[in-house]
Design an enzyme around this catalytic site. Structure first.
Site: not given
Ligand code: AHR
Length: 655
Positions: A47, A375
């Site tokens: 990320e 998420e």
């Protein structure tokens, strides 16, 4: 003293009563492979957080190279020297170049002296003595006569390399030159020096090391990729993380804006720019997308890893705005997913396959996995997931879809997601857990009783978050790595359920991080492995092909007497591999009983250990790294002693 305290701490919180020096026996049935281990089992989670992309893996040294940050001169400073004068005017030609609208007009009045423009880099620029740096600029001369020279300036303000540029024409063109540095400096700057009188327009000012990964111009920082390569990752998940979601939908990651010529990739604010307060905020954190989806696919291919992109599913980060796209209006998002599959896998006659070829890769990238949402949680996620999956599965049944179990390891969101996704026959569910070391030890048996017939698990983000004794934030301490190793024996033992796993986050710049712990730390010159990195490496470089039964008194070793174990056979390299994690402060004598092993064979043991539970490595001092011990020619009984607080990987050849 610290060591003693540490042992007491771990004894009190983690271990329970420890046995005497009695020899324990681990029975490993080497002739009875149980279930296959996914070849992609141990992967990495990338990320762009902690300056992992711009300022990290993407080797560009110039920050805000085309003046597109919210504040166009952020990172730049102009001044007249020795009587020279000048000024900068930021121009915006949005109608002509909407993705890269700004450029700078440098108005120079320096027949004497010079006007200089300095770029500070990403917390400085890492420059190495004797190395070559490639400079380029898009420029044009609009008035008068101005010359430009390029200088690398060390942190002591002394020049450590320079080059004079050729003159510019009246139309924008790329002008390039290279500089060989005369000194090493982690905090150097770039200086553009203008003399004469007139006006010069400049854009896309760039400085790259020539020595990038695989020598690719405009490529990736070699030492950082080498660290990733050392993990032999089974997959690379990209581009995150919350970065997929964005603070709002406008700020989400859109892969189509990250491919094609780099000057056409539209920069956006990195969501980690404003997420935290000082000192973890980063007002200068943007995404130039020099590292975009094409580069992620290429990196995956380079490292022999499965690419695992995660796409926005019409939901912004639920910790931020939590915006969603209304149901029935998701088509553009679903189309992005379909087009991505084409970009990766279609032939060059397809629009997106052609773009891949134009970028330099006519062969497909063989995409097999695709994540829908990061998420996310709640019914709003399930509703959107359903719309995605019905289209994706109809058109691409070959692609394995990854879905989210939400941000926690258990609780309301987690239970809801699992029950709904089970009903929908989800294939691979992404679980996240950032928990204490104690949690990781207690959960070494987490997957022992998971439903074997239900969806499979992607342990997509995890890390043990402990507290350092001297600073408030977590660090990559030995206790965190040790407890992750204990937990990972449970992932391996349950490799029929857990198909993929990755530690998170992957990388952090020591001067620009927002989140820790992280697997790999770097500054502008140096990269260092954490103990957690070595734990990941011990598992990923020793993954085997099938799980073996490894028991003590007929039961898997999941913390009895504070030892954790798993075993695999590698049927390709003909080896049996046993992992044993001792989390006590004492030595543990062990006998490995390799049932079915008939011959003596070469046996080795890799040991990762530290004297103190709260020790951690830094970029200047790597305190914890594995050591190899030769155990010699062994048959079916191997006696060994596990060091206190140690991770051990024993390998025996199979003839
Ligand atoms: O790894 C850091 C963040 O943790 C990720 O962006 C997100 O998915 C999780 O909450």
């Amino acid at each position: 003293m610290i060591r003693k305290q540490s042992i007491i701490v771990i004894g009190m919180f983690l271990l329970g009563v420890q046995g005497l020096m009695a020899q324990s026996v681990l029975d490993v049935r080497i002739n009875k492979p149980l279930v296959p281990v996914s070849p992609a089992m141990w992967g990495i989670f990338f990320e762009d957080i902690n300056f992992a992309a711009d300022g990290g893996l993407y080797a560009e040294l110039v920050k805000n190279r085309s003046f597109e940050f919210d504040q166009p001169m952020m990172g730049w400073k102009g001044e007249g020297v020795n009587g020279g004068k000048g000024s900068i005017l930021i121009q915006n030609q949005n109608n002509i170049s909407p993705n890269n609208p700004r450029y700078a007009t440098v108005n120079v009045n320096a027949n004497n002296g010079a006007f200089i423009l300095r770029n500070e880099g990403f917390r400085g620029m890492g420059i190495k003595e004797g190395a070559q740096y490639n400079f380029s600029v898009m420029g044009r001369q609009t008035e008068g006569w101005v010359t430009m020279s390029v200088h690398i300036i060390g942190s002591n303000d002394k020049e450590i390399g320079s080059v004079k540029l050729l003159s510019f024409s009246s139309a924008f063109q790329k002008v390039s030159a290279s500089i060989t540095a005369t000194a090493t400096d982690a905090k150097a700057k770039l200086e553009l020096r203008f003399t004469g009188t007139g006006k010069l327009d400049i854009d896309m000012i760039s400085l790259f090391p020539a020595d990038t990964w695989k020598g690719r111009p405009g490529g990736l920082r070699k030492d950082l990729v080498q660290m990733l390569d050392g993990l032999k990752p089974g997959f690379i998940r990209f581009p995150g993380g919350c970065i997929v979601e964005g603070k709002d939908l406008q700020n989400r990651y859109q892969w189509k804006k990250t491919v094609g010529p780099i000057e056409d990739r539209k920069l956006i604010m990195n969501r980690w720019n404003v997420e935290f307060r000082a000192p973890r905020n980063a007002p200068d954190y943007f995404q130039s997308y020099g590292l975009g989806f094409y580069e992620y696919f290429l990196l995956s291919e380079d490292l022999g890893a499965e690419p695992l992109p995660i796409l926005n599913c019409g939901m912004a980060c639920q910790y931020n705005t939590a915006e969603v796209v209304p149901l029935g209006q998701l088509d553009p998002y679903i189309q992005d997913a379909l087009d991505l599959i084409d970009f990766a896998n279609a032939s060059t006659t397809n629009e997106w396959g052609k773009l891949r070829a134009d970028m330099g890769h006519p062969q497909p990238f063989n995409l097999k996995y695709l994540g829908v949402g990061n998420e996310q949680w709640g019914p709003q996620y399930i509703d959107r997931y359903k719309e995605f999956v019905s289209v994706l599965k109809a058109k691409h049944p070959e692609i394995i879809i990854v879905t989210s179990a939400g941000p926690s390891s258990d609780g309301e969101h987690f239970d809801f997601a699992w029950s709904e996704l089970k009903k929908l026959d989800a294939e691979l569910i992404d679980e996240h857990y950032y928990k204490s070391p104690e949690w990781f030890l207690k959960n070494a048996n987490r997957y022992d009783n998971y439903d074997r017939k239900g969806p499979k698990v992607f342990a997509g983000e995890y890390a043990a978050h402990g507290k350092d004794s001297t600073v408030p934030e977590s660090r990559n301490t030995w206790i965190s790595a040790l407890s992750e190793a204990a937990f990972m024996t449970g992932l391996e033992r349950n490799a029929d359920v857990v198909r993929l796993s990755s530690y998170a986050p992957l990388m952090a710049h020591v001067d620009a991080w927002q989140w820790r712990p992280d697997l790999i730390w770097f500054d502008n010159l140096v990269v260092a492995a954490t103990p957690n990195y070595y734990v990941q490496q011990l598992f990923s470089n020793n993954k085997g092909t099938h799980v073996l039964s490894a028991t003590q008194n007929g039961k898997p070793l999941t913390g009895q007497d504070s030892v954790y174990a798993s075993a695999v056979v590698d049927s390709i390299n003909k080896q049996v591999i046993i992992k044993l994690v001792n989390v006590t402060g004492s030595e543990k004598p062990f006998v490995l009983n390799l049932q079915g092993k008939k011959n003596k064979s070469n046996t080795t043991m890799k040991v990762l250990t530290a004297d103190e539970l709260y020790t951690y490595s830094t970029v200047n001092s790597e305190r914890i790294r594995p050591k190899e011990v030769v155990l010699g020619e062994k048959k079916d009984k191997i006696s060994l002693v596990l060091k206190p607080m140690s991770v051990n990987v024993i390998k025996a050849a199979l003839k």
